[in-house]
Design an enzyme around this catalytic site. Structure first.
Site, mmCIF file in Angstrom:
data_model
loop_
_atom_site.group_PDB
_atom_site.id
_atom_site.type_symbol
_atom_site.label_atom_id
_atom_site.label_comp_id
_atom_site.label_asym_id
_atom_site.label_seq_id
_atom_site.Cartn_x
_atom_site.Cartn_y
_atom_site.Cartn_z
ATOM 1 C CG ASN A 186 -1.866 -1.208 1.206
ATOM 2 O OD1 ASN A 186 -2.422 -1.575 0.169
ATOM 3 N ND2 ASN A 186 -2.000 -1.859 2.358
ATOM 4 N NE ARG A 187 3.417 2.373 -4.986
ATOM 5 C CZ ARG A 187 3.219 1.196 -5.587
ATOM 6 N NH1 ARG A 187 3.071 0.103 -4.864
ATOM 7 N NH2 ARG A 187 3.169 1.111 -6.891
ATOM 8 C CG LEU A 188 1.085 2.619 4.007
ATOM 9 C CD1 LEU A 188 0.117 2.060 5.042
ATOM 10 C CD2 LEU A 188 1.127 4.147 4.088
#
Length: 209
Positions: A186-188
């Site tokens: 999630n691009r975290l």
């Protein structure tokens, strides 16, 4: 064009005591476990006295607690940039592992003895190439480069010692910050950065992705 990254991340408790030790850990994984092609390939970004940036891929030749070392022609664009502005950024883009390492620091020339010791380890053809190329300069044709190399090969045949070009040598980048970037879902992403302290120690800080 989008890719979901791994669930496992990088925690502060996973880090080595120093950025060089942590880099050695990741570098070994990139070379021995992931079998990445040329894991020592890094993007070297410099800027001239007017702040105009340039980047290129260079091979890391050694690293230790004193810094990260690469070799080049001092008359090249990066060599001229670093003569005017010694601040540099190194980026190791280990995409198959969803990892990056970003080093910022100050580049200083290596000593001539260290340069000569490394030059002797280069293949004969690479030694000749260091003489044949006036790196980053404009040349009229490939033929001129090939002719220069052929002349040098005749002058210094295989087995004969090639002198170290006076305009060729190393830079050692003493790190001021070293960021370890691990891709996450999630691009975290996890981004943990070592920052040099005045007492010689390191502070670790987490950056938002």
């Amino acid at each position: 064009m989008r890719k979901h990254y791994r669930a496992e991340g990088l925690a502060e408790t996973d880090l080595a005591a120093t950025p060089v030790a942590q880099f050695a850990r990741w570098f070994k994984q990139a070379a021995s476990e992931a079998h990445l092609f040329e894991p020592n390939a890094m993007i070297v970004s410099t800027a001239d006295a007017d702040g105009r940036p340039s980047s290129r891929t260079v091979l890391l030749k050694q690293f230790d607690d004193h810094g990260f070392v690469f070799f080049t022609n001092y008359g090249s664009r990066k060599g001229r940039d670093l003569a005017e502005n010694p601040y540099v950024c190194l980026l190791f883009p280990w995409h198959p592992m969803a990892r990056q390492v970003i080093v910022t620091g100050v580049a200083r020339r290596t000593g001539r003895d260290e340069t000569a010791a490394y030059f002797r380890t280069r293949p004969h053809g690479s030694q000749l190439g260091a003489w044949a190329s006036t790196q980053s300069s404009v040349i009229p044709s490939r033929t001129e480069l090939d002719t220069s190399y052929a002349d040098l090969a005749a002058r210094y045949p295989e087995g004969e010692q090639v002198p170290v070009p006076p305009s060729w040598g190393g830079f050692r980048v003493a790190p001021q910050t070293v960021e370890f970037w691990q891709g996450r879902e999630n691009r975290l992403h996890d981004r943990l950065r070592y920052v040099a302290e005045q007492d010689g120690g390191w502070r670790v800080e987490r950056l938002s992705p």
